[in-house]
Design an enzyme around this catalytic site. Structure first.
Site, short mmCIF file in Angstrom:
data_model
loop_
_atom_site.label_atom_id
_atom_site.label_comp_id
_atom_site.label_asym_id
_atom_site.label_seq_id
_atom_site.Cartn_x
_atom_site.Cartn_y
_atom_site.Cartn_z
N THR A 215 0.85 -1.20 0.00
CA THR A 215 0.00 0.00 0.00
C THR A 215 0.89 1.25 0.00
OG1 THR A 215 -0.21 -0.20 2.40
CG2 THR A 215 -1.99 -1.12 1.07
N THR B 292 1.52 4.46 1.48
CA THR B 292 2.32 5.03 2.56
C THR B 292 3.28 4.00 3.13
OG1 THR B 292 0.57 6.59 3.14
CG2 THR B 292 2.23 6.15 4.83
N CYS B 293 2.81 2.76 3.23
CA CYS B 293 3.64 1.68 3.78
C CYS B 293 4.88 1.45 2.91
CB CYS B 293 2.84 0.39 3.87
SG CYS B 293 1.28 0.57 4.78
N SER B 294 4.70 1.52 1.58
CA SER B 294 5.80 1.23 0.67
C SER B 294 6.71 2.42 0.42
CB SER B 294 5.23 0.75 -0.68
OG SER B 294 4.60 -0.49 -0.55
N LEU C 153 7.93 1.51 5.78
CA LEU C 153 8.91 0.42 5.74
C LEU C 153 10.30 0.90 5.32
CD1 LEU C 153 9.81 -2.54 5.83
CD2 LEU C 153 8.77 -2.85 3.57
#
Length: 247
Positions: free
Chosen positions: A48, A50-52, A56
Site C-alpha cells: 500500500t 504510505t507503507c511502501s 517500511l
C-alpha cells in the site's frame, strides 16, 4: 472505536504461521520477544502507498542506528499472508527488517488494534502503530490518531529512534544517479561502500528517469551525480573530495 494503549503490559501470546527458507514455520510470541529488545511497526497492508513509500523504507534505512542503540530486531507486522509479505520484502529490498505476517489477525486482535476496513475491501486489518518491546513487555507505543483514512504521524522510524535515544546518529540519505557501464559510477559506488555509506541507486533509463531528468535535478548530464541529504555533491571526483574532507 477506542484504540488500546498497552504500555506496561506483555505482548499477546500467539502462534503465527510464516515461511522461512521455503518452509512453513510457526513462531511463538516468546520466540519473537523473550530476552530481546524489539521494535515493532504495524501497518494496514503490504504494497500500500504510505507503507511502501515511507513507513517500511525508513525503518530499513535506520536499522543500523537502531542496532547501535540496543535494538536486537525490527519487525514489520501486517495482516497479510506470508507469501505477500515475502514478496513485499523482496520488492522493497528490506533486508534489515523481519516481515511478520499476522494472517489471521490474532496478534493485532490481542493488541486491541484490529480494525474493520471492509469499506476498502480489506476486511480486518491492523491499525498503524509502532511499539518498543523489552523482554516481551511493551515499554512505549506510538498509535496513530483515530481519524478518517490512514493517518501517518507518530509511528515513523525517526519518532521511535528519537524516543530510544534523542542523540542517536542517523545515517545520511545518499542518492546516486548513474547508468549501466559507467566506470565513474562504479568508482563512486566503491568509494561509498568502502566508507560504509548506504545509498540509493537510480539508473538512467529505468522507472522513467532520463538524461533530461538528470539535467533538471543536477544541471548536468554526466554520470554519476550524487546527492547527500538533498545536497548535490557532484560526480565521482567531487564525492571523493567530500569523503576526504569528512575524514
Amino acid at each position: 472505536m477506542m484504540l488500546a494503549n498497552r504500555e506496561g503490559q506483555a505482548v499477546p501470546q500467539v502462534v503465527l504461521p510464516t515461511r522461512a527458507n521455503g518452509q512453513w514455520v510457526k513462531l511463538t510470541s516468546d520466540e519473537l520477544f523473550k530476552g530481546k529488545n524489539v521494535v515493532v511497526f504495524a501497518l494496514p497492508g503490504a504494497f500500500t502507498p504510505t507503507c511502501s513509500s515511507t513507513h517500511l523504507p525508513r525503518y530499513n534505512e535506520l536499522a543500523p542506528a537502531f542496532k547501535a542503540n540496543g535494538i536486537d530486531q525490527i519487525i514489520c507486522l501486517s495482516v497479510n499472508d506470508p507469501f505477500v509479505m515475502e514478496a513485499w520484502a523482496a520488492d522493497q529490498k528490506a533486508e534489515n527488517i523481519m516481515m511478520l505476517p499476522d494472517g489471521n489477525g490474532d496478534f493485532s486482535r490481542g493488541m486491541g488494534l484490529l480494525v474493520d476496513k471492509s469499506q476498502l475491501g480489506f476486511g480486518e486489518r491492523s491499525w498503524r502503530y509502532s511499539m518498543l518491546v523489552r523482554d516481551g513487555v511493551i515499554e512505549k507505543m506510538f498509535i496513530e490518531p483515530e481519524v478518517e483514512g490512514d493517518p501517518f504521524e507518530v509511528s515513523d522510524a525517526d519518532t521511535m529512534l528519537d524516543y530510544i535515544n534523542p542523540q542517536a546518529e542517523k545515517p545520511k540519505r545518499v542518492t546516486l544517479i548513474g547508468k549501466p557501464g559507467c566506470s565513474h559510477c562504479t568508482r563512486a559506488k566503491a568509494a561509498l561502500n568502502a566508507n560504509g555509506i548506504r545509498f540509493e541507486e537510480i539508473s538512467i533509463g529505468s522507472h522513467g528517469v532520463s538524461l533530461a531528468t538528470l539535467s533538471a535535478v543536477s544541471g548536468r548530464t554526466t554520470t554519476p551525480q550524487i546527492f547527500i541529504e538533498g545536497e548535490h555533491i557532484g560526480g565521482a571526483d567531487e564525492l571523493e573530495a567530500w569523503l576526504k574532507a569528512r575524514g
